[in-house]
Design an enzyme around this catalytic site. Structure first.
Site, short mmCIF file in Angstrom:
data_model
loop_
_atom_site.label_atom_id
_atom_site.label_comp_id
_atom_site.label_asym_id
_atom_site.label_seq_id
_atom_site.Cartn_x
_atom_site.Cartn_y
_atom_site.Cartn_z
N LYS A 212 -9.80 -15.78 49.35
CA LYS A 212 -8.64 -15.35 47.45
C LYS A 212 -9.91 -15.41 46.11
CE LYS A 212 -6.71 -14.09 44.13
NZ LYS A 212 -5.90 -12.60 44.01
N CYS A 266 -7.03 -13.18 36.30
CA CYS A 266 -7.19 -13.88 37.47
C CYS A 266 -9.19 -13.97 37.87
CB CYS A 266 -7.42 -12.71 38.85
SG CYS A 266 -5.75 -11.90 38.55
N1 SAJ Z 1 -14.27 -4.76 34.43
C1 SAJ Z 1 -15.48 -4.82 33.95
N2 SAJ Z 1 -16.15 -3.46 35.23
C2 SAJ Z 1 -15.83 -3.19 36.25
C3 SAJ Z 1 -14.73 -3.56 36.53
C4 SAJ Z 1 -13.85 -4.51 35.81
O1 SAJ Z 1 -15.53 -4.70 32.64
O2 SAJ Z 1 -16.83 -2.37 36.81
C5 SAJ Z 1 -13.22 -6.28 33.95
C6 SAJ Z 1 -11.59 -5.14 33.42
O3 SAJ Z 1 -12.04 -4.49 32.31
C7 SAJ Z 1 -11.07 -6.79 33.33
C8 SAJ Z 1 -11.75 -7.32 34.65
O4 SAJ Z 1 -13.15 -6.96 34.79
O5 SAJ Z 1 -11.27 -6.90 32.05
C9 SAJ Z 1 -11.40 -7.48 35.58
O6 SAJ Z 1 -10.30 -6.23 35.60
P1 SAJ Z 1 -10.32 -5.95 37.58
O7 SAJ Z 1 -9.73 -4.56 37.66
O8 SAJ Z 1 -11.76 -5.87 38.45
O9 SAJ Z 1 -9.54 -6.81 38.59
P2 SAJ Z 1 -8.07 -7.39 37.85
O10 SAJ Z 1 -8.11 -8.73 37.34
O11 SAJ Z 1 -6.74 -6.62 37.70
O12 SAJ Z 1 -7.21 -8.02 39.50
C10 SAJ Z 1 -8.24 -8.61 39.96
C11 SAJ Z 1 -8.31 -7.74 41.90
N3 SAJ Z 1 -9.78 -8.20 41.81
C12 SAJ Z 1 -11.01 -8.17 42.55
O13 SAJ Z 1 -10.61 -6.44 42.76
C13 SAJ Z 1 -11.62 -8.59 43.78
C14 SAJ Z 1 -7.08 -7.59 42.56
O14 SAJ Z 1 -7.42 -7.27 43.42
C15 SAJ Z 1 -6.19 -8.91 42.51
O15 SAJ Z 1 -4.77 -9.17 43.09
C16 SAJ Z 1 -6.34 -9.83 41.19
O16 SAJ Z 1 -7.92 -9.70 40.94
C17 SAJ Z 1 -5.66 -10.74 40.91
O17 SAJ Z 1 -4.46 -11.57 41.41
O18 SAJ Z 1 -6.71 -11.87 41.55
#
Ligand code: SAJ
Length: 417
Positions: A212, A266
């Site tokens: 994870k 996360c």
């Molecule tokens: N972000 C960027 N650029 C990107 C992708 C995301 O700046 O290209 C930023 C987003 O705006 C946000 C942050 O990253 O601020 C996180 O967003 P996210 O959509 O990547 O992820 P979370 O935090 O909503 O959910 C993540 C997920 N993990 C992965 O994709 C590996 C989800 O599957 C997990 O269940 C979740 O963390 C968790 O609960 O751990």
């Protein structure tokens, strides 16, 4: 067959409540437990305590059929799912006190034979720690039935769902189940198989915990790469969005998108659990965290630079506060951090905040007299500088004319796409 009829879900947050609802709609008797009376009341009335697409319909259905109830007291159950927060402490290690409190509330209810699953994102060996909390209070029980003491089955089953798509991903994602014993793994797998259509992989508890953390650290490192490119492109004087679009036409390149920083509870947190475990080795993972954590202040400097070129009383429009697109979640949001810094730094100028998903400013902003929550047209009309912090769909189709003559700091590359 799981031999499980009653499931207690401890912690009715962003993971616990959807899990409770999906178990209930699959026929289990589910009791949700939360320390917050308001959450308990909302659930018992079939009302959502937070926004998550499709959760409302599951919740309302489960509650009206009497399959899901909420309470503040941990009940007796056949299986317990612990989905409580594991926040960062000041030294960047994990605070396991909520897990400890959950374990203490479960321990007196056990008779032997129950399944206790930790879903909270946790540092290595947290599941063992949880088992130890329980067994210290219940020396009459054991992990594996040794010395004729009835066994309690402990497993780690990390959640992997994406906020905004939780109800879909709960069903379709593959899952990892780490049993402290083979029996625990098998029983946990049987429970999740009742609603999860993805593959369920069995491993040990510590590998499951690390898997994870590694998933989120992987994403953090890749976002850091994109964020670093945005700084470099700015210095070189090129458009980072075009740069990434073109580089991604290579068959083996897939760069993520830069933004104002990384938010949520996360990705901005979990990599630190790895760093705390192996500080001398986790160099890249730490550096990525630092790159992403530094991005909000870089954005603040860009906005202040843009404002220094316009009239002293010019206003600024901040588009978006959520930590990512199309949700109302402000937790650890870099956008809130940026807006707060701007509110503080620009005492005499109005900061016009636009966030279609909220009705009230968060506390860190509400205290500033120069901050106002307004709609997007008014915010942009009033302002000489517009900063885009979230790629909400509703910001994409905005009329180009509205922005004529404005300085724009678009951290998400969303305007006019
Ligand atoms: N972000 C960027 N650029 C990107 C992708 C995301 O700046 O290209 C930023 C987003 O705006 C946000 C942050 O990253 O601020 C996180 O967003 P996210 O959509 O990547 O992820 P979370 O935090 O909503 O959910 C993540 C997920 N993990 C992965 O994709 C590996 C989800 O599957 C997990 O269940 C979740 O963390 C968790 O609960 O751990």
């Amino acid at each position: 067959m799981t031999n499980i009829q009653t499931v207690a879900v401890i912690g009715l947050g962003y993971i616990g409540l959807p899990t409770a609802a999906i178990l209930a709609t699959n026929g289990f008797d589910v009791i949700g437990v939360d320390v917050n009376q308001k959450t308990v009341d909302a659930v018992n009335e079939g009302r959502l305590p937070f926004v998550e697409p499709d959760l409302g319909i599951h919740l309302a259905g489960a509650v009206s059929q009497g399959l899901l109830k909420a309470t503040t007291e941990t009940p007796s159950a056949d299986a317990y799912i612990v989905a409580v927060p594991t926040p960062l402490k000041a030294d960047k290690s994990a605070d396991l006190s909520y897990i400890e409190a959950a374990a203490r509330s479960i321990a007196p209810k056990l008779r032997g034979g129950e399944l206790v699953i930790l879903e909270s994102t946790s540092p290595p060996r947290a599941t063992r720690q949880m088992a130890q909390f329980v067994l210290d209070l219940r020396p009459d029980l054991s992990l594996d039935g040794a010395a004729a003491k009835p066994a309690v089955l402990f497993a780690h089953c990390p959640e992997r769902v994406l906020p905004g798509r939780v109800m879909i991903e709960l069903v379709t994602n593959d899952r990892i189940v780490g049993g402290m014993t083979p029996e625990a793994g098998a029983k946990a797998k049987a429970l999740y198989s009742t609603f999860c259509q993805g593959e369920i992989f069995l491993t040990d508890d510590v590998t499951a915990e690390m898997a994870k953390l590694v998933e989120n650290a992987y994403r953090d490192v890749n976002i850091a790469f994109a964020n670093e490119l945005s700084l470099i492109s700015d210095r070189v004087g090129i458009d980072v969005w075009e740069l990434i679009r073109l580089a991604n036409r290579h068959p083996r390149v897939n760069i993520l998108q830069p933004g104002p920083g990384v938010g949520g509870h996360c990705i901005a947190v979990d990599p630190w659990f790895i760093v705390a475990e192996a500080p001398q080795d986790a160099k890249l993972i730490r550096q990525a965290r630092e790159v992403n954590d530094a991005k909000p202040l870089w954005v603040v400097d860009k906005v202040i630079d843009a404002l220094s070129a316009v009239a002293l009383d010019s206003e600024v429009a901040v588009l978006g506060l959520a930590f990512k697109a199309n949700i109302d979640d402000l937790r650890e949001s870099p956008a809130v951090e940026i807006a707060s810094h701007l509110a503080q730094a620009l005492e005499t100028r109005r900061v016009n905040i636009v966030e279609p998903y909220i009705d009230e400013l968060p506390k860190s902003l509400a205290g500033h007299s120069n901050v106002e929550l307004v709609d997007v047209e008014l915010a942009v009309k009033r302002s000489a500088v517009v900063v885009v912090l979230v790629n909400h769909d509703s910001f994409r189709g905005l009329d180009r004319d509205l922005f004529l003559g404005k300085a724009i700091v678009d951290t998400r590359g969303v305007l006019f796409l």
